[in-house]
Design a protein around this motif. Sequence first.
Motif, PDB file in Angstrom:
ATOM      1  N   LEU A   1      -1.635  -1.583  11.272  1.00 43.27           N
ATOM      2  CA  LEU A   1      -1.194  -0.884  12.165  1.00 43.27           C
ATOM      3  C   LEU A   1       0.011  -0.813  12.265  1.00 43.27           C
ATOM      4  CD1 LEU A   1      -5.598   0.351  13.455  1.00 43.27           C
ATOM      5  CD2 LEU A   1      -3.833   1.644  12.092  1.00 43.27           C
ATOM      6  N   LYS A   2      -0.265  -2.799  13.548  1.00 49.59           N
ATOM      7  CA  LYS A   2       0.779  -2.267  14.157  1.00 49.59           C
ATOM      8  C   LYS A   2       1.951  -2.496  13.369  1.00 49.59           C
ATOM      9  CE  LYS A   2      -2.296  -6.596  16.781  1.00 49.59           C
ATOM     10  NZ  LYS A   2      -2.249  -7.372  17.317  1.00 49.59           N
TER      11      LYS A   2
ATOM     12  N   ILE B   1       4.125   9.285  10.433  1.00 46.95           N
ATOM     13  CA  ILE B   1       2.537   9.445   9.062  1.00 46.95           C
ATOM     14  C   ILE B   1       2.910   8.314   8.034  1.00 46.95           C
ATOM     15  CG2 ILE B   1       1.007  10.821   8.581  1.00 46.95           C
ATOM     16  CD1 ILE B   1       1.623  12.570  10.607  1.00 46.95           C
ATOM     17  N   SER B   2       3.980   9.164   7.604  1.00 42.44           N
ATOM     18  CA  SER B   2       4.807   8.614   6.285  1.00 42.44           C
ATOM     19  C   SER B   2       4.591   6.854   5.969  1.00 42.44           C
ATOM     20  CB  SER B   2       5.900   8.978   5.676  1.00 42.44           C
ATOM     21  OG  SER B   2       6.421  10.195   6.089  1.00 42.44           O
TER      22      SER B   2
ATOM     23  N   VAL C   1       3.419   1.843   4.328  1.00 34.35           N
ATOM     24  CA  VAL C   1       2.778   0.718   4.582  1.00 34.35           C
ATOM     25  C   VAL C   1       1.631  -0.432   4.511  1.00 34.35           C
ATOM     26  CG1 VAL C   1       1.885  -1.727   6.466  1.00 34.35           C
ATOM     27  CG2 VAL C   1       4.678   0.060   6.630  1.00 34.35           C
ATOM     28  N   PHE C   2       0.247   0.355   4.057  1.00 28.49           N
ATOM     29  CA  PHE C   2      -1.062   0.585   3.248  1.00 28.49           C
ATOM     30  C   PHE C   2      -1.368   0.401   1.979  1.00 28.49           C
ATOM     31  CE2 PHE C   2      -3.020   1.851   7.839  1.00 28.49           C
ATOM     32  CZ  PHE C   2      -4.063   1.027   8.087  1.00 28.49           C
ATOM     33  N   LEU C   3      -0.033   1.839   1.505  1.00 29.17           N
ATOM     34  CA  LEU C   3       0.196   1.633  -0.437  1.00 29.17           C
ATOM     35  C   LEU C   3       0.101   0.030  -0.221  1.00 29.17           C
ATOM     36  CD1 LEU C   3       0.259   4.763  -0.636  1.00 29.17           C
ATOM     37  CD2 LEU C   3      -1.710   3.741  -0.919  1.00 29.17           C
TER      38      LEU C   3
ATOM     39  N   LEU D   1      -2.647  -1.544  -2.348  1.00 29.54           N
ATOM     40  CA  LEU D   1      -4.089  -0.688  -2.042  1.00 29.54           C
ATOM     41  C   LEU D   1      -4.161   0.001  -4.072  1.00 29.54           C
ATOM     42  CD1 LEU D   1      -6.095   0.331  -1.113  1.00 29.54           C
ATOM     43  CD2 LEU D   1      -5.093   1.639  -0.283  1.00 29.54           C
ATOM     44  N   THR D   2      -3.183   0.861  -4.158  1.00 32.64           N
ATOM     45  CA  THR D   2      -3.322   1.686  -5.598  1.00 32.64           C
ATOM     46  C   THR D   2      -2.761   0.495  -6.481  1.00 32.64           C
ATOM     47  OG1 THR D   2      -1.532   2.507  -4.705  1.00 32.64           O
ATOM     48  CG2 THR D   2      -3.163   3.735  -4.247  1.00 32.64           C
TER      49      THR D   2
END
Length: 501
Positions: free
Chosen positions: A184-185, A254-255, A260-262, A282-283
């Motif tokens: 998140l940071k 949001i993008s 970053v998470f993916l 992740l994916t």
Amino acid sequence: MSNEIDFSEFRTQSLKGIVIIYGKFLFQVLKGTWVLLFLFITKASKLSSVDIFYFYIGITVLLTFILIRSYLVYKNFKFKIEGDSFILKKGIISKNNTAIAFDRIQNVNFSQNVIHQLINVYQVDIETAGSDKTEISIKALSLDQAKALRKKITDAKLQEQSITEQTEVIKEKPLLSIGVNDLLKVSITENHLQSLLLLLAFLFGFYQQIQDVFLNFIGEEVLDNYLNKGKDLLAGSIILLLGVLIFLSIVAIISSFVRVFLRHFNLSFSIKNEAFEIQQGLTNKKAIILKREKVQFITIITNPLKRRLGISYVIFKQAISGKVKKADKLIKIVGCKKDHLEKIKATLFTSLDFQDAEKEKPHWYFTYRIIFRTILIFSCLNVLFYFVFNAQNQLLVNVFLLLIAIPLLYKRIRKLFFKVSNNMLLVGGGAIETSTTYLEMFKVQNVKIKQSIFQRRRNVADLILQTASGKIKLPSITEERANELYNQILYTIETSTKEWM
């Protein structure tokens, strides 16, 4: 145990590999024909039952053909280890036999996309020197088989370097482990403009593919009418334009979160036997071993928000031969703190003494060139603004752009510098972000001095250093200093006996 798996006889991939191969072929077919499929669905109500029946027959035949081909690809893909080489046989009609000596193999990497994760197998990519792509890609192996194969190749390479088989791998806790809170940071401090441009490029490409279908639903005249109204509204209202910019900014943030998470989910970064082990995704999960000698240079990047949170990210530029995607040459580790950076630099470089090195700046001509180019860009933009905005709005837009451009130009000029030690080069730069690049001179493949006719009049030149993973440029330094560095770097290259690949 994984080290008991025998690779002396030909082996096939995991039987689950048929699913991976089938999915790959099916995706390729859908990628080229999905618009036709969409058109068929939208017009299905107008087709006769006979046409629909033949359509389903055709789909069934196509899916069966893909399945048979997938099975044959799986069945004919066989590999083994023989002596000091990796042997591969593949092909259905046209057979292909490949033998790769271990000394040519640079890396054995693991990855998992969504389908791999669902059926619990790994893709193993074997990278070699002198190839323009991944030499061998084994689509589906169990984790034990993948680890055993990498260990077999790694152990053999260690023996070639006169290291005994009994050498134990130094196991350490991960140097860096990124959780959800850390991601998140990182997301908050990302380059949101880049995320927005990537999203817009994807949406534009998607629209281009379905444009004909879209026009069939609403009609070309209706679409043109909406577009013209939108242009008129934007041209006549600065408030609406600012509203659009705010909306796009929210979309960009949001993008960034999603990107970053993916890409970096569950990031783990370890140092083992002077090599970096990286796992993230992740994916599309990736497990990469990056050897110290393969790293050509590193760039540490931060920005005001990252500095406030005490984090930065490191880009490892690695040596990959041939024409490959730019993204494949770099590995990005996010969320690094100061102690992580010091550990990485201590592992990669034998000497980092820049305390006595003078901080050198470009010649004043560099500032002149940047300002001139900015004025030229503004002039071209104002030609466009003349046809879009009225005089008052054009002035406001110019003031807004100048308030952004002037601080960015100042920061770019102020941040650009370089330092030279006996065998290292340190280059700083950036505008919003601050980048610091560390390069060992003996890893430079080619060095040249480039000089335009305008630079020649002022006795300045650009020094360009070419490595196996890209260029580093020192712009507009004095001609005398460029020649000194040119000779120093050439001497370091010719006298060094260290490995750089």
